[in-house]
Design a protein around this motif. Sequence first.
Motif, PDB file in Angstrom:
ATOM      1  N   HIS A 174      -2.512 -10.404   7.020  1.00 36.06           N
ATOM      2  CA  HIS A 174      -3.353 -10.041   5.876  1.00 36.06           C
ATOM      3  C   HIS A 174      -2.471  -9.677   4.694  1.00 36.06           C
ATOM      4  O   HIS A 174      -1.279  -9.418   4.857  1.00 36.06           O
ATOM      5  CB  HIS A 174      -4.224  -8.821   6.224  1.00 36.06           C
ATOM      6  CG  HIS A 174      -3.411  -7.578   6.456  1.00 36.06           C
ATOM      7  ND1 HIS A 174      -2.722  -7.348   7.627  1.00 36.06           N
ATOM      8  CD2 HIS A 174      -3.129  -6.518   5.655  1.00 36.06           C
ATOM      9  CE1 HIS A 174      -2.062  -6.207   7.535  1.00 36.06           C
ATOM     10  NE2 HIS A 174      -2.289  -5.675   6.340  1.00 36.06           N
ATOM     11  N   ASP A 216      -2.695  -6.706   1.493  1.00 34.59           N
ATOM     12  CA  ASP A 216      -3.449  -5.466   1.270  1.00 34.59           C
ATOM     13  C   ASP A 216      -4.267  -5.579  -0.014  1.00 34.59           C
ATOM     14  O   ASP A 216      -3.820  -6.163  -0.992  1.00 34.59           O
ATOM     15  CB  ASP A 216      -2.493  -4.274   1.193  1.00 34.59           C
ATOM     16  CG  ASP A 216      -1.758  -4.043   2.513  1.00 34.59           C
ATOM     17  OD1 ASP A 216      -2.220  -4.530   3.555  1.00 34.59           O
ATOM     18  OD2 ASP A 216      -0.711  -3.368   2.490  1.00 34.59           O
ATOM     19  N   HIS A 231       1.370 -10.147   5.712  1.00 33.44           N
ATOM     20  CA  HIS A 231       2.168  -9.476   6.735  1.00 33.44           C
ATOM     21  C   HIS A 231       1.314  -9.231   7.975  1.00 33.44           C
ATOM     22  O   HIS A 231       0.096  -9.351   7.933  1.00 33.44           O
ATOM     23  CB  HIS A 231       2.773  -8.182   6.180  1.00 33.44           C
ATOM     24  CG  HIS A 231       1.769  -7.251   5.552  1.00 33.44           C
ATOM     25  ND1 HIS A 231       1.211  -7.459   4.303  1.00 33.44           N
ATOM     26  CD2 HIS A 231       1.220  -6.104   6.010  1.00 33.44           C
ATOM     27  CE1 HIS A 231       0.383  -6.475   4.012  1.00 33.44           C
ATOM     28  NE2 HIS A 231       0.356  -5.649   5.037  1.00 33.44           N
TER      29      HIS A 231
HETATM   30 NI    NI Z   1      -1.113  -4.219   5.378  1.00 34.89          NI
END
Ligand code: NI
Length: 357
Positions: free
Chosen positions: A229, A231, A287
């Motif tokens: 994903h 952020d 990540h």
């Molecule tokens: Ni993250």
Amino acid sequence: MAPVPVFPIKVGHIDDVQELRKGKPTTIPERFVRDMAERPSLSPALSSSTTDIPIVDFSKLVKGSKDEVLQLANACEKWGFFQVINHEIEPSLLESIEKVSKEFFMLPVEEKQKYPMAPGTVQGYGQAFVFSEDQKLDWCNMFALGLEPDFIRNPKLWPTNPAKFSETVDVYSREVRKVCKNLLKYIAMSLGLREEIFEEMFGVAVQAIRMNYYPPCSRPDLVLGLSPHSDGSALTVLQQGKDSSVGLQILKNNSWVPVQPIPTALVINIGDTIEVLTNGKYKSVEHRAVTHKEKDRLSIVTFYAPSYEIEVGPMAELVDENNPCKYRRYNHGDYSKHYVTNKLQGKKTLDFAKIQA
Ligand code: NI
Ligand code: OGA
């Protein structure tokens, strides 16, 4: 964090990973077994120093070092991830937050479940981002709390056990907030913008904390600790547990690069919001976390984002004929809601903002 979604969701039974591990240490239920393409490759991690993520010395930024601002610019532009050293948070505070977090996760499951994460919400104890019965699960237990502004706090979810938990979270979070504000100042400088630009734009910034606990896993080759994903935040600050296994990996040039923990350093990454504001000059990077056969892992993650009320879109200074506008303008609260009501799936959530060519 965003309110509970109004649509009904069927997530099925979600095993508590620690309990699973205690009861049947070598069993990996089907729901945790990833499809081939998603399984972490077991090839040894690239270890050459050229693949180490950049280090930024905060004390040099404070002293006005132009070179360090360049290092920061390079880190943001080429990596989207860096480790900050000399960040002014006392090592003893880093130890305290780690201690209470670990103590919380080691409580009996019945105790932790007094603070349940309701399906489709992101605060409390459980697994976030699960929306359907056929979705694969992460090898991870999470505990998350909204911190700022006040209205996102849910006092019912603040544990009274460990006794020092809540106080430590508050003290730690105030310090991390300062680091975020300062880093945003230097990030603005690195872009040739006015230092205060983000602070002024963000209003009362939204801040949340999530502790992720990854128990050991007998088959780390089959599962993921945390799905790939980016952020949704502007900035994310991640503290890795002292004795934890190496688990965080970032996607760079199509390979997964491990983030080697540096004692007392904080891992910082650019979130989707900075990607949009900089019109893609500084990108959020995909990540994930992987697990370890014998060792457990703890991470303490702070998400820092603008007020839900503000409108987000590429800043005029970063748009011109050579860099045409790549993202639309939208309300940040709407983006947050979109983010927390979709499963983690690489950088897919940013499609919300992208102008399709
Ligand atoms: Ni993250
Ligand atoms: C996150 C995250 C990685 C980790 O919580 O958003 O990316 O190492 N965590 O726990």
